[in-house]
Design an enzyme around this catalytic site. Structure first.
Site, PDB file in Angstrom:
ATOM      1  N   SER A  85       1.116  -0.966  -0.421  1.00 51.85           N
ATOM      2  CA  SER A  85      -0.126  -0.381   0.297  1.00 51.85           C
ATOM      3  C   SER A  85       0.602   0.956  -0.009  1.00 51.85           C
ATOM      4  O   SER A  85       1.814   1.422  -0.910  1.00 51.85           O
ATOM      5  CB  SER A  85      -0.895  -0.115   1.186  1.00 51.85           C
ATOM      6  OG  SER A  85      -1.875   0.921   0.834  1.00 51.85           O
ATOM      7  N   HIS A 189      -8.468   1.440  -0.899  1.00 52.33           N
ATOM      8  CA  HIS A 189      -8.117   0.429  -2.225  1.00 52.33           C
ATOM      9  C   HIS A 189      -9.909  -0.193  -2.001  1.00 52.33           C
ATOM     10  O   HIS A 189      -9.830  -1.055  -2.835  1.00 52.33           O
ATOM     11  CB  HIS A 189      -7.097  -0.698  -1.532  1.00 52.33           C
ATOM     12  CG  HIS A 189      -5.376  -0.135  -1.296  1.00 52.33           C
ATOM     13  ND1 HIS A 189      -5.252   0.009  -1.780  1.00 52.33           N
ATOM     14  CD2 HIS A 189      -5.256  -0.324   0.314  1.00 52.33           C
ATOM     15  CE1 HIS A 189      -4.206   0.776  -1.483  1.00 52.33           C
ATOM     16  NE2 HIS A 189      -3.599   0.062   0.038  1.00 52.33           N
TER      17      HIS A 189
END
Length: 304
Positions: A85, A189
């Site tokens: 991430s 996300h």
């Protein structure tokens, strides 16, 4: 073959930056980055409580700063880099795609944009313990949830509205032992983060970008990326798309990785690697006390 990886949001804990600031030059670097992005990284990394550093706009720059600081102290030459991430921004800087200050400016925009997007709808994330991904993923989709992090070893993190997360707690997929809601500020996300993509796309136009100097593995699909422009394009899009760390680890194995070191605040990705990459030596940089062991590991595995 050595891979250096950088953790994502949630790895931070109160005071974790304190010992790193004692290294020569570290406080000055942090002060310079703080001035550049208008955020007191030293304060948040040493004195702030858990609630303060859970703020997306604070946590993300803090994690990238810590990762870069610990990697610089390590002074390693890995064969491969990757990040989970927000850790992908750390990895991009370590690969030479952007410089450190640009990475901090970019992640500051990311954190602010994602915090703003998270405020639109009440959303969250939850970790699923156990279960088969082939069963779990369709169940999540049936509930309107996104498998936002597919981390390998059977670990999946779901994301969606708080109502969808509550429904998941009551209706677990077959084989899942527990559903654990996470202390994060939004459904990262997923499509809920789409407004942040536009902000990052605009910020990317100001970046000076070069091609990676070492192998860069993207958590969009676990593939290696050869051009700097493609790295940045993926960094822009990934805030609204799932993290496929499972595929990254498959690529590490295919590349012949024999050792994995996780930059500060290390621990999460090492835990995943121990389950998914048997035989690969692992080490997490939690404090500067771990540097000597990491250098010894590098001397054994960084030659490939």
């Amino acid at each position: 073959m050595l891979v250096l990886v950088a953790p994502g949001q949630g790895a931070q804990t109160p005071g974790f930056l304190t010992p790193w600031l004692e290294l020569p030059g570290a406080a000055d670097r942090i002060a310079g980055w703080s001035d550049a992005i208008g955020l007191d990284l030293a304060h948040y990394g040493t004195k702030a409580d858990a609630d303060e550093i859970r703020d997306t706009a604070v946590a993300q720059p803090l994690l990238v700063a810590a990762g870069l600081l610990s990697a610089a102290a390590l002074d390693a030459s890995p064969g491969v880099v990757a990040g989970h991430s927000v850790g992908e921004i750390t990895a991009a800087a370590l690969a030479g795609v952007i410089d450190d200050e640009a990475a901090l400016r970019f992640v500051r925009t990311r954190g602010l944009g994602m915090a703003e997007a998270a405020a639109v709808t009440e959303t969250g994330m939850a970790a699923l313990l156990g279960g088969d991904p082939d069963v779990t993923v369709p169940h999540l989709e049936k509930l309107g949830l996104t498998p936002a992090n597919v981390n390998g070893g059977g670990q999946i993190v779901a994301a969606g509205t708080t109502a969808q997360i509550a429904a998941l707690v009551e209706d677990k997929p077959e084989g899942v032992r527990r559903v654990v809601p996470l202390q994060v500020a939004g459904a990262f996300h997923t499509h809920h983060m789409a407004p942040a993509v536009d902000k990052l796309r605009e910020a990317a136009t100001a970046l000076t970008v070069t091609d990676p100097k070492i192998t860069y593995v993207s958590n969009a699909d676990g593939k290696t990326v050869a051009t700097g422009d493609e790295v940045i394009s993926r960094l822009v899009g990934q805030v609204a798309n799932p993290v496929r760390w499972d595929l990254c680890m498959e690529t590490f194995a295919e590349l012949g990785v024999t050792a994995l070191i996780e930059a500060a605040p290390g621990g999460t990705l090492v835990g995943l690697a121990k389950r998914a990459l048997p035989g690969v030596k692992t080490l997490a940089l939690k404090t500067p006390d771990d540097l000597d062991a990491a250098r010894a590991l590098i001397s054994e595995h960084a030659g490939a």
